[in-house]
Design a protein around this motif. Structure first.
Motif, PDB file in Angstrom:
ATOM      1  N   LEU A 171       0.825  -1.004  -0.151  1.00 38.04           N
ATOM      2  CA  LEU A 171       0.165   0.068  -0.134  1.00 38.04           C
ATOM      3  C   LEU A 171       0.960   1.257  -0.097  1.00 38.04           C
ATOM      4  N   ARG A 172       0.385   2.314  -0.566  1.00 37.47           N
ATOM      5  CA  ARG A 172       1.215   3.533  -0.645  1.00 37.47           C
ATOM      6  C   ARG A 172       0.399   4.820  -0.690  1.00 37.47           C
ATOM      7  N   LEU A 173       0.540   5.971   0.292  1.00 38.82           N
ATOM      8  CA  LEU A 173      -0.359   6.988   0.420  1.00 38.82           C
ATOM      9  C   LEU A 173       0.728   7.977  -0.544  1.00 38.82           C
ATOM     10  N   SER A 174      -0.172   8.385  -1.814  1.00 42.74           N
ATOM     11  CA  SER A 174       0.423   9.126  -2.527  1.00 42.74           C
ATOM     12  C   SER A 174      -0.892  10.290  -2.821  1.00 42.74           C
ATOM     13  N   LEU A 175       0.077  11.332  -3.227  1.00 43.95           N
ATOM     14  CA  LEU A 175      -0.993  12.478  -3.449  1.00 43.95           C
ATOM     15  C   LEU A 175      -2.402  12.060  -4.609  1.00 43.95           C
ATOM     16  N   ALA A 176      -2.018  11.083  -5.502  1.00 43.46           N
ATOM     17  CA  ALA A 176      -2.984  10.563  -6.465  1.00 43.46           C
ATOM     18  C   ALA A 176      -4.086   9.784  -5.563  1.00 43.46           C
ATOM     19  N   ALA A 177      -3.489   8.896  -4.635  1.00 44.40           N
ATOM     20  CA  ALA A 177      -4.352   8.114  -3.899  1.00 44.40           C
ATOM     21  C   ALA A 177      -5.247   9.114  -2.912  1.00 44.40           C
ATOM     22  N   LEU A 178      -4.453  10.128  -2.317  1.00 45.37           N
ATOM     23  CA  LEU A 178      -5.542  11.116  -1.415  1.00 45.37           C
ATOM     24  C   LEU A 178      -6.513  11.749  -2.339  1.00 45.37           C
ATOM     25  N   MET A 179      -6.059  12.076  -3.418  1.00 41.47           N
ATOM     26  CA  MET A 179      -7.118  12.878  -4.456  1.00 41.47           C
ATOM     27  C   MET A 179      -8.325  11.930  -4.795  1.00 41.47           C
ATOM     28  N   GLN A 180      -7.917  10.630  -4.941  1.00 42.66           N
ATOM     29  CA  GLN A 180      -8.914   9.666  -5.036  1.00 42.66           C
ATOM     30  C   GLN A 180      -9.834   9.264  -4.149  1.00 42.66           C
ATOM     31  N   ILE A 181      -9.058   9.106  -2.735  1.00 45.47           N
ATOM     32  CA  ILE A 181     -10.026   9.091  -1.796  1.00 45.47           C
ATOM     33  C   ILE A 181     -11.022  10.220  -1.329  1.00 45.47           C
ATOM     34  N   GLU A 182     -10.330  11.565  -1.621  1.00 37.28           N
ATOM     35  CA  GLU A 182     -11.382  12.631  -1.170  1.00 37.28           C
ATOM     36  C   GLU A 182     -12.252  12.590  -2.261  1.00 37.28           C
ATOM     37  N   GLN A 183     -12.145  12.222  -3.490  1.00 34.26           N
ATOM     38  CA  GLN A 183     -13.354  12.330  -4.506  1.00 34.26           C
ATOM     39  C   GLN A 183     -14.122  11.202  -3.975  1.00 34.26           C
ATOM     40  N   ALA A 184     -13.946   9.890  -3.659  1.00 30.71           N
ATOM     41  CA  ALA A 184     -14.586   8.725  -3.463  1.00 30.71           C
ATOM     42  C   ALA A 184     -15.484   9.196  -2.188  1.00 30.71           C
ATOM     43  N   LEU A 185     -14.794   9.802  -1.154  1.00 32.50           N
ATOM     44  CA  LEU A 185     -15.769  10.206  -0.236  1.00 32.50           C
ATOM     45  C   LEU A 185     -16.302  11.233  -0.146  1.00 32.50           C
ATOM     46  N   GLU A 186     -16.278  12.120  -1.027  1.00 35.31           N
ATOM     47  CA  GLU A 186     -16.809  13.536  -1.008  1.00 35.31           C
ATOM     48  C   GLU A 186     -16.450  14.292  -0.055  1.00 35.31           C
ATOM     49  N   ILE A 187     -15.109  14.601   0.350  1.00 36.68           N
ATOM     50  CA  ILE A 187     -14.569  15.276   1.157  1.00 36.68           C
ATOM     51  C   ILE A 187     -13.432  16.139   0.507  1.00 36.68           C
ATOM     52  N   SER A 188     -13.070  17.177   1.359  1.00 33.25           N
ATOM     53  CA  SER A 188     -12.006  17.938   1.059  1.00 33.25           C
ATOM     54  C   SER A 188     -10.900  18.051   2.185  1.00 33.25           C
ATOM     55  N   GLY A 189      -9.833  17.781   2.071  1.00 33.17           N
ATOM     56  CA  GLY A 189      -8.636  17.830   2.990  1.00 33.17           C
ATOM     57  C   GLY A 189      -8.330  16.867   4.151  1.00 33.17           C
ATOM     58  N   LEU A 190      -7.353  16.654   4.896  1.00 27.25           N
ATOM     59  CA  LEU A 190      -6.974  16.037   5.815  1.00 27.25           C
ATOM     60  C   LEU A 190      -7.878  15.823   6.980  1.00 27.25           C
ATOM     61  N   GLU A 191      -8.471  16.968   7.482  1.00 29.81           N
ATOM     62  CA  GLU A 191      -9.217  17.172   8.444  1.00 29.81           C
ATOM     63  C   GLU A 191     -10.578  16.447   8.406  1.00 29.81           C
ATOM     64  N   ALA A 192     -11.119  16.772   7.308  1.00 27.05           N
ATOM     65  CA  ALA A 192     -12.260  16.233   6.811  1.00 27.05           C
ATOM     66  C   ALA A 192     -12.199  14.644   6.715  1.00 27.05           C
TER      67      ALA A 192
END
Length: 95
Positions: A20-41
């Protein structure tokens, strides 16, 4: 679970060793899938993560880790294995 270079985490989903790897692309994909924005959310959302949310997060981390069959791996994973792997990846990369 072990942490290798480039923020990668090696884990097991059942009998299958995975990376597993946490990349910026993965973070963007996660934010989009969960409909959130930012690490606090994301942190707030992790407090009440649904099974489908966990699958989406795990899929993104597996894709970033180089797994072509990421979605199938994530959907077949035991909930405990999935949660431990996701937690290990975020801890390795954000602490």
């Amino acid at each position: 679970m072990t942490i290798s270079q480039s923020g990668q985490v090696r884990a097991h989903l059942g009998d299958a060793p995975v990376t597993l790897r946490l990349s910026l692309a993965a973070l963007m994909q996660i934010e989009q899938a969960l409909e959130i924005s930012g690490l606090e959310a994301l942190s707030m959302r992790f407090r009440a993560l649904s099974a489908s949310d966990l699958s989406e997060v795990l899929t993104a981390l597996l894709i970033a880790g180089g797994h072509e069959d990421a979605q199938a791996l994530a959907q077949a994973a035991a909930p405990t294995d999935a949660a431990k792997a996701v937690l290990a990846c975020f801890q390795a990369n954000l602490t």
